[in-house]
Design an enzyme around this catalytic site. Structure first.
Site, PDB file in Angstrom:
ATOM      1  N   LYS A 220       0.819  -1.214   0.000  1.00  0.00           N
ATOM      2  CA  LYS A 220       0.000   0.000   0.000  1.00  0.00           C
ATOM      3  C   LYS A 220       0.857   1.270   0.000  1.00  0.00           C
ATOM      4  O   LYS A 220       2.032   1.270   0.386  1.00  0.00           O
ATOM      5  CB  LYS A 220      -0.939  -0.003   1.210  1.00  0.00           C
ATOM      6  N   ARG A 254      -4.423 -10.511   3.552  1.00  0.00           N
ATOM      7  CA  ARG A 254      -4.608 -10.429   2.097  1.00  0.00           C
ATOM      8  C   ARG A 254      -3.341  -9.825   1.489  1.00  0.00           C
ATOM      9  O   ARG A 254      -2.970  -8.691   1.801  1.00  0.00           O
ATOM     10  CB  ARG A 254      -5.830  -9.564   1.775  1.00  0.00           C
TER      11      ARG A 254
END
Length: 277
Positions: A220, A254
């Site tokens: 991210k 995830r």
């Protein structure tokens, strides 16, 4: 705690690894790499070989600034991949906000619906309530087009927890069994670096809602801001946050890099099971 997903019963006595298969032209991490059907199928098989417990297939990018895809575009991207990856002994999740896509995926054999919109679209609760799929309810502030434009909270942990508690109750009311519900704080979806790490440190307060917690921090933008690394050089940072999420109670991690995350979780499990740990 167990999670039922379709015909699968997943025991959550260790963190499960969910591998990401982006069948999109514009996802932030690997947009376009697996848009071709054969490439996406091969990538999914590789993630299974690397130890993924669940595969998550998505046909619409939800990166900051992303434009929406139509339901038909999503279906054209994900359905052939879903159909080829069924039968490998692990649940297949479909990452979608659209009821039409949910209906088709469930009919084809998807075991889980992973919805960044927390089943708020028209018909989504009803579709999942009538099926035996697991659902993942995620928090986000704003839409992918706008969510990173100065997100603000008074108390991010409380606000995210309250939203997820409400959506979980709505799901229960729609007939979705408690052991089919997963919650996700939505790292990077309308959050600053500070918001993300405050949520990470307080994952156990989300667990107190009584549902498994999914954490998706892989590659991210926050990790890029911290390390100064581009998206394809964030493996170390992604592994570090995966381990922190696991230590703080996340039950599904995830990730893009399944093999490395599986190995790191094995080391964490060995270390924490030692006498005196």
């Amino acid at each position: 705690m167990n999670l039922r997903a379709g015909t699968f019963l997943l025991t959550l006595d260790r963190p499960l690894v969910m591998g990401i298969v982006n069948v999109t032209p514009d996802s932030f991490s690997d947009g376009g790499r697996f848009l071709a059907r054969d490439a996406a199928i091969a990538h999914g098989r590789r993630l299974i070989e690397h130890g993924a417990d669940i595969l998550d297939i998505g046909g619409e990018s939800t990166r900051p600034g992303a434009a929406p895809a139509s339901a038909q575009e999503e279906l054209d991207r994900v359905m052939p991949v879903l159909e080829k990856l069924l039968g490998y002994g692990i649940p297949i999740s479909i990452d979608t906000q659209k009821s039409k896509v949910m209906v088709a995926a469930i009919k084809a054999g998807a075991a889980m619906i992973n919805d960044v919109n927390a089943l708020q679209a028209d018909g989504a609760l009803e579709v999942c309530g009538a099926a035996n799929v697991a659902v993942c309810l995620m928090h986000k502030q704003g839409t992918p087009e706008t969510m990173q434009h100065a997100p603000t909270y008074v108390d991010v942990v409380t606000e995210v927890a309250d939203f997820l508690a409400t959506r979980a109750q709505d799901s229960l009311n729609a007939g979705i069994a408690r052991d089919r519900i997963v919650i996700d704080p939505g790292f990077g979806f309308g959050k600053t670096v500070e918001h993300n790490f405050r949520l990470l440190r307080n994952l156990r307060s989300l667990m107190a809602l009584g549902f498994p917690v999914l954490a998706g921090f892989s590659r991210k933008a926050s990790l890029g801001l911290i390390t100064g690394r581009p998206v394809d050089e964030r493996l170390a940072a992604s592994i570090a946050t995966a381990m922190l999420c696991a230590q703080n109670g996340a039950t599904i991690i995830r990730v893009h890099d399944v093999r490395e995350t599986v190995d790191a979780l094995k080391v964490l499990a060995a270390a924490t099971s030692l006498p005196g740990a």
